[in-house]
Design a protein around this motif. Sequence first.
Motif, PDB file in Angstrom:
ATOM      1  N   CYS A   1       3.440   1.303  -3.280  1.00  0.00           N
ATOM      2  CA  CYS A   1       2.926   1.043  -4.626  1.00  0.00           C
ATOM      3  C   CYS A   1       1.519   1.618  -4.819  1.00  0.00           C
ATOM      4  O   CYS A   1       1.344   2.577  -5.562  1.00  0.00           O
ATOM      5  N   LEU A   2       0.543   1.049  -4.160  1.00  0.00           N
ATOM      6  CA  LEU A   2      -0.851   1.381  -4.443  1.00  0.00           C
ATOM      7  C   LEU A   2      -1.217   2.821  -4.116  1.00  0.00           C
ATOM      8  O   LEU A   2      -2.071   3.412  -4.792  1.00  0.00           O
TER       9      LEU A   2
ATOM     10  N   VAL B   1       0.189  -5.890  -8.263  1.00  0.00           N
ATOM     11  CA  VAL B   1       0.441  -6.635  -7.025  1.00  0.00           C
ATOM     12  C   VAL B   1       1.455  -7.744  -7.281  1.00  0.00           C
ATOM     13  O   VAL B   1       2.414  -7.912  -6.519  1.00  0.00           O
TER      14      VAL B   1
ATOM     15  N   ILE C   1      -5.182   2.719 -10.248  1.00  0.00           N
ATOM     16  CA  ILE C   1      -5.474   1.374 -10.723  1.00  0.00           C
ATOM     17  C   ILE C   1      -6.664   1.446 -11.673  1.00  0.00           C
ATOM     18  O   ILE C   1      -7.724   1.962 -11.319  1.00  0.00           O
TER      19      ILE C   1
ATOM     20  N   ARG D   1       0.830  -1.211   0.000  1.00  0.00           N
ATOM     21  CA  ARG D   1       0.000   0.000   0.000  1.00  0.00           C
ATOM     22  C   ARG D   1       0.859   1.253   0.000  1.00  0.00           C
ATOM     23  O   ARG D   1       0.657   2.157  -0.809  1.00  0.00           O
TER      24      ARG D   1
ATOM     25  N   LEU E   1      -4.692  -4.247 -11.411  1.00  0.00           N
ATOM     26  CA  LEU E   1      -4.389  -4.445  -9.991  1.00  0.00           C
ATOM     27  C   LEU E   1      -3.610  -5.739  -9.783  1.00  0.00           C
ATOM     28  O   LEU E   1      -2.580  -5.746  -9.092  1.00  0.00           O
TER      29      LEU E   1
END
Length: 85
Positions: free
Chosen positions: A15-16, A31, A21, A12, A27
Amino acid sequence: MRITNALWASLRRECLDHMLILNTRHLHKMVSEYVSYYNRMRPHQGIGQHIPEPEAVPAIESASTDRIISRSILSGLHHYHRRAA
């Protein structure tokens, strides 16, 4: 693929939180790529800055090698650097 609490927090944070996304397929790709980076390239403080599953890299013959190989990870969000053999 098993995601631990430490991996989830790093995923999280690193990256996210920095990517938009687009869909489920995107996604899964992000991941998967991050998990590979996390386990095979990223040093971990908890294990003495070692990498859990290091890539098989040929031994460096000379410590004075000036050539560095850089690899872009997650569309340039992260980079992996190592000395050329």
